[in-house]
Design an enzyme around this catalytic site. Sequence first.
Site, PDB file in Angstrom:
ATOM      1  N   ASP A 126       0.951 -21.184  -6.737  1.00 19.44           N
ATOM      2  CA  ASP A 126       2.210 -20.591  -6.299  1.00 19.44           C
ATOM      3  C   ASP A 126       3.306 -21.668  -6.298  1.00 19.44           C
ATOM      4  O   ASP A 126       3.422 -22.438  -7.250  1.00 19.44           O
ATOM      5  CB  ASP A 126       2.011 -19.929  -4.930  1.00 19.44           C
ATOM      6  CG  ASP A 126       3.163 -19.029  -4.509  1.00 19.44           C
ATOM      7  OD1 ASP A 126       3.183 -17.869  -4.943  1.00 19.44           O
ATOM      8  OD2 ASP A 126       4.029 -19.495  -3.756  1.00 19.44           O
ATOM      9  N   TRP A 127       4.123 -21.751  -5.246  1.00 17.68           N
ATOM     10  CA  TRP A 127       5.186 -22.751  -5.192  1.00 17.68           C
ATOM     11  C   TRP A 127       4.643 -24.171  -5.208  1.00 17.68           C
ATOM     12  O   TRP A 127       5.359 -25.115  -5.571  1.00 17.68           O
ATOM     13  CB  TRP A 127       6.063 -22.537  -3.955  1.00 17.68           C
ATOM     14  CG  TRP A 127       7.324 -21.799  -4.271  1.00 17.68           C
ATOM     15  CD1 TRP A 127       7.572 -20.470  -4.075  1.00 17.68           C
ATOM     16  CD2 TRP A 127       8.514 -22.338  -4.853  1.00 17.68           C
ATOM     17  NE1 TRP A 127       8.834 -20.151  -4.497  1.00 17.68           N
ATOM     18  CE2 TRP A 127       9.441 -21.283  -4.980  1.00 17.68           C
ATOM     19  CE3 TRP A 127       8.881 -23.607  -5.295  1.00 17.68           C
ATOM     20  CZ2 TRP A 127      10.717 -21.446  -5.522  1.00 17.68           C
ATOM     21  CZ3 TRP A 127      10.151 -23.792  -5.829  1.00 17.68           C
ATOM     22  CH2 TRP A 127      11.055 -22.717  -5.945  1.00 17.68           C
ATOM     23  N   TRP A 166       8.319  -8.458  -4.912  1.00 18.65           N
ATOM     24  CA  TRP A 166       8.144  -9.480  -3.867  1.00 18.65           C
ATOM     25  C   TRP A 166       9.498 -10.011  -3.422  1.00 18.65           C
ATOM     26  O   TRP A 166       9.789 -10.127  -2.231  1.00 18.65           O
ATOM     27  CB  TRP A 166       7.272 -10.589  -4.427  1.00 18.65           C
ATOM     28  CG  TRP A 166       6.999 -11.759  -3.537  1.00 18.65           C
ATOM     29  CD1 TRP A 166       7.627 -12.964  -3.575  1.00 18.65           C
ATOM     30  CD2 TRP A 166       6.013 -11.857  -2.508  1.00 18.65           C
ATOM     31  NE1 TRP A 166       7.097 -13.819  -2.638  1.00 18.65           N
ATOM     32  CE2 TRP A 166       6.106 -13.165  -1.965  1.00 18.65           C
ATOM     33  CE3 TRP A 166       5.073 -10.978  -1.988  1.00 18.65           C
ATOM     34  CZ2 TRP A 166       5.280 -13.603  -0.931  1.00 18.65           C
ATOM     35  CZ3 TRP A 166       4.247 -11.413  -0.963  1.00 18.65           C
ATOM     36  CH2 TRP A 166       4.354 -12.706  -0.441  1.00 18.65           C
ATOM     37  N   ASP A 252      -4.163 -10.711  -9.817  1.00 18.14           N
ATOM     38  CA  ASP A 252      -2.870 -11.180  -9.317  1.00 18.14           C
ATOM     39  C   ASP A 252      -1.742 -10.309  -9.877  1.00 18.14           C
ATOM     40  O   ASP A 252      -1.580 -10.200 -11.094  1.00 18.14           O
ATOM     41  CB  ASP A 252      -2.665 -12.640  -9.721  1.00 18.14           C
ATOM     42  CG  ASP A 252      -1.504 -13.294  -8.998  1.00 18.14           C
ATOM     43  OD1 ASP A 252      -0.648 -12.575  -8.449  1.00 18.14           O
ATOM     44  OD2 ASP A 252      -1.442 -14.539  -8.994  1.00 18.14           O
ATOM     45  N   HIS A 281      -3.848 -13.162  -5.944  1.00 22.55           N
ATOM     46  CA  HIS A 281      -2.919 -14.281  -5.988  1.00 22.55           C
ATOM     47  C   HIS A 281      -3.420 -15.490  -5.200  1.00 22.55           C
ATOM     48  O   HIS A 281      -3.264 -16.628  -5.636  1.00 22.55           O
ATOM     49  CB  HIS A 281      -1.562 -13.834  -5.435  1.00 22.55           C
ATOM     50  CG  HIS A 281      -0.502 -14.875  -5.540  1.00 22.55           C
ATOM     51  ND1 HIS A 281      -0.058 -15.377  -6.747  1.00 22.55           N
ATOM     52  CD2 HIS A 281       0.217 -15.538  -4.580  1.00 22.55           C
ATOM     53  CE1 HIS A 281       0.886 -16.283  -6.539  1.00 22.55           C
ATOM     54  NE2 HIS A 281       1.060 -16.396  -5.232  1.00 22.55           N
TER      55      HIS A 281
END
Length: 305
Positions: A126-127, A166, A252, A281
């Site tokens: 992710d980030w 999202w 995901d 995810h």
Amino acid sequence: MLMPEALRTAEDRFADLPDFPWQPRYRDNLVGYEGLRMARIDEGPEDADQVFLCLHGQPAWSFLYRHMIPVFLDTGARVVAPDLFGFGRSDKPVDDATYTFNFHRQSLIALIEALDLRRITLVVQDWGGILGLTIPPDMADRFDRLLVMDTVLGLGGGSTEGFDAWRRMHGEQLDYDMAALFKDYVPGMSDAVAAAYAAPFPDARYRAGARRFPFLVMTEPQMEGVEVSKRAARWWASEFQGDSFMAVGEQDKLIPPWLMMRMHEILGLTRPPLRLPNAGHFVQETHGAEVARAALAAWAENPEG
């Protein structure tokens, strides 16, 4: 520079975390961030031959890595899992505008330099990847390997339907039920684990970082971070000399498998990814130990680089 007003989540919010026995360490003197306290899990020998640097995404924190940390520690390595500012036990600036791509990226660089981390295996999702994948080109001598899960480089080329939903949700709901969100994305998650993910965020005042992140993802070519991400893509594909491993959550919806296969190509990876049919995810939550063991086995049996 004058540090922004920030909140600090009360320590009793983190009591009795399931499967998370490690105590945080803190730095409040990172260069450029003096006065803001960053938390991290930091286990294993400081002089270990390998350092696993585990970077979380939004809206998670280092708790996400609790299934991978023991596997890495069993190799004799050091494991460092920081909480980004705005998340976990780290301080949380209250102004949404404080949170920018460069604010976060530079804080991670400052931490790596402050701890003088070397022989790093970068572990991202992710980030953690949007930020972390852009860092090694600027300090290549510190990084040996990459373990990448469900993330992207922000190249400014649009988004997916799942990510659009999202982002829209974070613009419309300022104080959504964080525990319920995790249970929705990870079916079967226990109430105790969901509560642990929600622990850093008592109310909306603590959630500026979590609110802001979806709007920082570089889906348009003019956004901050696009150029450094493009430079990173070139570096990974042509200059990185270490070993890599990718795991893909096939369920995901935010970063679907086809996009991860595109990332496999962008990063110049040659080893086939570990495809996880039942993972979504948050790969570390459901398959963390499996992924960690698979990566270690691949590196030991058939090292690349």
